[in-house]
Design a protein around this motif. Structure first.
Motif: not given
Length: 307
Positions: A140-141, A133-138
């Motif tokens: 998106v950013m 989820l950290r990878q996905v969030r990054q």
């Protein structure tokens, strides 16, 4: 030849059926609002042809449930050639939306400047995995695009249903508890295998309780990515009286190497079912995350029987 009142030949006239009044009338079909953000399925793990086929089947299910849906696939570890990255997919969706607006203005059509999220990103994960989820969030950013990120798909009763089906397909559970037939290889204890550490185990445990109610056998969650977790849970089940265990992956599939599932099953000497894959409930749950994010009411409750 016909007259103003109907055909002169005397043939019967097919009249439109009046809309059924009252609370039992059939609901109007739901369609994606014009200009709605794209549903962007964020696919974790190493991309492959099999992963792409699975993701395409899931978005196809979502499109069939919501006509007009703009559904796209972005790979967390994509290469921007054969497998477009999540950030590239979001950026492309933003460019397309801007282009449509500018074309409308150039054509003299009155148009409102687009605002709000370009896409709603739905992680293709059954349960929480902080690292993924950290990878996905990054991603998106890094896209520098206004996008909304939803929660993972589970826990949910439809995932318990999907797990039950996968176990029955492998001959490890009866397809229907109400039918009086036996399966010689049916398990009397289920190890529900997740990834994502302790948080994922706790979340899987909720779906595990629903699965246990369906199968009438004990179900305990374990972490594939924590050494000794699967073996420890298997020992607890055997100590409680279970003699024939089965491993049920609480996974969609792309998020982990399939060899880890096989190794875990071999470690505790039991058979394993297939991951959830493109079971229809996965596409429906992904769409539910999207519609909830946009405040679109579904045609009927998710998982409700069709009358």
């Amino acid at each position: 030849m016909s007259s103003p009142t109907g055909p002169a030949s005397g043939l019967p006239v097919r009249m439109p059926r009046p809309r059924q009044p009252g609370r039992h009338r059939r609901p109007e079909p739901l369609a994606a609002p014009e200009g709605a953000p794209a549903l962007v399925l964020a696919v974790p793990g190493a991309p492959s042809a099999a992963t792409r086929g699975l993701a395409e089947e899931i978005v196809s299910i979502a499109r069939s449930e919501l006509p007009g849906l703009d559904a796209r696939i972005g790979y967390v570890d994509g290469d921007d050639t054969e497998f477009p990255t999540l950030q590239a997919v979001l950026a492309h969706a933003a460019d397309e939306r801007t282009a449509r607006y500018e074309q409308a203005l150039a054509a003299g059509v009155e148009a409102t400047e687009p605002e709000g999220p370009v896409g709603v990103v739905v992680p293709l994960l059954a349960g929480p995995d902080a690292a993924l989820l950290r990878q996905v969030r990054q991603a998106v950013m890094d896209s520098r695009v206004a996008a909304e990120l939803t929660d993972v798909l589970g826990p949910h009763p439809l995932l318990a249903e999907a797990l039950h089906v996968r176990l029955s397909e492998a001959g490890l559970a009866r397809a229907d508890r109400a039918r009086l037939f036996t399966v010689a290889t049916a398990a009397d204890g289920i190890v529900l295998a997740s990834v994502g550490g302790e948080e994922a185990v706790q979340a899987a445990g909720i779906t595990g309780m629903l699965l246990a109610a369906r199968l009438a056998v004990p179900v305990m969650a374990a972490a594939l990515d924590q050494e000794g977790s699967v073996a420890s849970v298997a020992e607890q089940l055997r100590s409680a009286g279970s003699q024939q265990l089965a491993l049920a992956p609480y996974l969609i599939g792309p998020e982990i190497d399939a060899a880890l599932i096989e190794a875990a099953a071999a470690e505790v000497d039991c058979s394993a079912a297939e991951p959830l894959g493109a079971y229809p409930a996965i596409g429906k749950l992904a769409l539910a995350k999207y519609t909830t994010a946009l405040g679109i009411a579904p045609q009927q409750p998710l998982g409700a029987p069709v009358r």
